[in-house]
Write a protein that holds these residues in place. Sequence first.
Motif, PDB file in Angstrom:
ATOM      1  N   TYR A  55      -7.586  -9.504   9.142  1.00  0.00           N
ATOM      2  CA  TYR A  55      -8.762  -8.799   8.621  1.00  0.00           C
ATOM      3  C   TYR A  55      -9.908  -9.772   8.770  1.00  0.00           C
ATOM      4  CZ  TYR A  55      -5.743  -5.290   6.432  1.00  0.00           C
ATOM      5  OH  TYR A  55      -4.837  -4.285   6.202  1.00  0.00           O
ATOM      6  N   HIS A  69      -9.384 -13.583   8.332  1.00  0.00           N
ATOM      7  CA  HIS A  69      -8.211 -13.794   7.484  1.00  0.00           C
ATOM      8  C   HIS A  69      -6.933 -13.303   8.193  1.00  0.00           C
ATOM      9  CE1 HIS A  69      -6.231 -12.899   3.309  1.00  0.00           C
ATOM     10  NE2 HIS A  69      -5.600 -13.819   3.979  1.00  0.00           N
ATOM     11  N   VAL A 129      -3.383 -12.188   8.101  1.00  0.00           N
ATOM     12  CA  VAL A 129      -2.532 -11.662   7.037  1.00  0.00           C
ATOM     13  C   VAL A 129      -1.066 -11.625   7.489  1.00  0.00           C
ATOM     14  CG1 VAL A 129      -2.140  -9.663   5.564  1.00  0.00           C
ATOM     15  CG2 VAL A 129      -4.463 -10.352   6.100  1.00  0.00           C
ATOM     16  N   ALA A 132       5.559 -13.236  -2.746  1.00  0.00           N
ATOM     17  CA  ALA A 132       4.521 -13.175  -3.777  1.00  0.00           C
ATOM     18  C   ALA A 132       3.478 -12.118  -3.439  1.00  0.00           C
ATOM     19  CB  ALA A 132       3.859 -14.545  -3.906  1.00  0.00           C
ATOM     20  N   SER A 133       2.733 -11.731  -4.437  1.00  0.00           N
ATOM     21  CA  SER A 133       1.628 -10.803  -4.240  1.00  0.00           C
ATOM     22  C   SER A 133       0.655 -11.386  -3.209  1.00  0.00           C
ATOM     23  CB  SER A 133       0.917 -10.601  -5.587  1.00  0.00           C
ATOM     24  OG  SER A 133      -0.140  -9.697  -5.421  1.00  0.00           O
ATOM     25  N   GLY A 134       0.275 -10.571  -2.241  1.00  0.00           N
ATOM     26  CA  GLY A 134      -0.658 -11.038  -1.210  1.00  0.00           C
ATOM     27  C   GLY A 134       0.021 -11.694  -0.018  1.00  0.00           C
ATOM     28  N   SER A 135       1.365 -11.742  -0.005  1.00  0.00           N
ATOM     29  CA  SER A 135       2.060 -12.418   1.095  1.00  0.00           C
ATOM     30  C   SER A 135       2.090 -11.582   2.373  1.00  0.00           C
ATOM     31  CB  SER A 135       3.481 -12.805   0.665  1.00  0.00           C
ATOM     32  OG  SER A 135       4.206 -11.673   0.239  1.00  0.00           O
ATOM     33  N   GLY A 136       1.772 -10.276   2.268  1.00  0.00           N
ATOM     34  CA  GLY A 136       1.670  -9.462   3.475  1.00  0.00           C
ATOM     35  C   GLY A 136       2.698  -8.347   3.605  1.00  0.00           C
ATOM     36  N   LYS A 137       3.449  -8.086   2.540  1.00  0.00           N
ATOM     37  CA  LYS A 137       4.530  -7.087   2.610  1.00  0.00           C
ATOM     38  C   LYS A 137       4.008  -5.680   2.927  1.00  0.00           C
ATOM     39  CE  LYS A 137       5.711  -7.926  -1.677  1.00  0.00           C
ATOM     40  NZ  LYS A 137       4.673  -8.901  -2.084  1.00  0.00           N
ATOM     41  N   SER A 138       3.016  -5.230   2.149  1.00  0.00           N
ATOM     42  CA  SER A 138       2.480  -3.878   2.386  1.00  0.00           C
ATOM     43  C   SER A 138       1.812  -3.795   3.751  1.00  0.00           C
ATOM     44  CB  SER A 138       1.460  -3.507   1.305  1.00  0.00           C
ATOM     45  OG  SER A 138       2.078  -3.460   0.047  1.00  0.00           O
ATOM     46  N   THR A 139       1.113  -4.859   4.114  1.00  0.00           N
ATOM     47  CA  THR A 139       0.441  -4.870   5.415  1.00  0.00           C
ATOM     48  C   THR A 139       1.464  -4.706   6.533  1.00  0.00           C
ATOM     49  OG1 THR A 139      -1.257  -6.308   4.492  1.00  0.00           O
ATOM     50  CG2 THR A 139      -1.102  -6.207   6.900  1.00  0.00           C
ATOM     51  N   GLU A 173       7.154  -0.404  -2.721  1.00  0.00           N
ATOM     52  CA  GLU A 173       7.105  -0.520  -4.192  1.00  0.00           C
ATOM     53  C   GLU A 173       7.175   0.853  -4.856  1.00  0.00           C
ATOM     54  OE1 GLU A 173       7.065  -3.316  -5.730  1.00  0.00           O
ATOM     55  OE2 GLU A 173       6.103  -4.789  -4.442  1.00  0.00           O
TER      56      GLU A 173
END
Length: 248
Positions: A14, A17, A19, A38-45, A165
């Motif tokens: 992005y 950044h 990701v 962890a949160s922000g590690s890129g799983k959803s992306t 999730e």
Amino acid sequence: MTAFLELDKVTKRYGEHTVLDDVSLEVSRHEVVTLIGASGSGKSTLLRCLNGLEPIQGGEIRLDGDVISGDGVDLVRIRRRIGIVFQAFNLFPHMSVLKNCTLTPVRAKVATKAEAEKSALAMLERVGLADKAHAHPAQLSGGQQQRVAIARAMLMRPEVLLLDEITSALDPELVIEVLNLVRELADTGVTMVMTTHEMPFAREISSTICFLSSGRILEQGPPERIFTDPRTPQLQSFLGRLHEAGRT
Ligand SMILES: Nc1ncnc2c1ncn2[C@@H]1O[C@H](COP(=O)(O)OP(=O)(O)OP(=O)(O)O)[C@@H](O)[C@H]1O
Ligand SMILES: [Mg+2]
């Protein structure tokens, strides 16, 4: 093991950044792969890139040998082949459960209205909600709504199902009914890539766990190996934090 779904050196940015950083992953047919980190590690992306919701800037994604990333791919077809269910179930509030389930297959001309209704009723039966076909989403519990969302995704007969999730927004007593459904889908051989905070469940159901940290897969392997023998300091500290929070 031949790869069915394959990420080959995928990079997602992005702006400046990065990701997802050179991520490679192979998923076999009928396999369940869970992404943790962890949160922000890129799983959803990563899940969003898999079904074409996000373009990638490097590498390639393949499904059953077909390239499904890059310019000129048919996004409608990709999303038909790879279904996704989110934390927020995204049902249409003004439509009945049945209509929610038949809308896309009919629009996509996967089925006629009569066929779509027949399949939808059978699928609702399978997820234990046959009696709710004519109810509206607001009349259902969160767990029931999420089961409708899963039924709706399954009705497109996806080759791969992505679950992001899907129990996070649910009250604890409703989580179990959704997890039972996912377990049943896994038992019937649905290929899945998912993210979850339910670690005991991930450990039980997954064939492979991938640990992401800052957009890279730092470790991957069978659940027993990942949970009992973490090798990187990042995974050790991630599991340590989960353990302290009573989530392992
Ligand atoms: N649309 C966007 N525009 C810019 N940055 C984004 C966008 N979506 C995600 N990001 C960034 O990408 C990184 C990865 O986000 P992602 O949502 O994939 O994390 P995650 O591992 O799913 O986290 P969580 O466990 O909180 O769901 C984060 O730094 C996030 O801020
Ligand atoms: Mg996420």
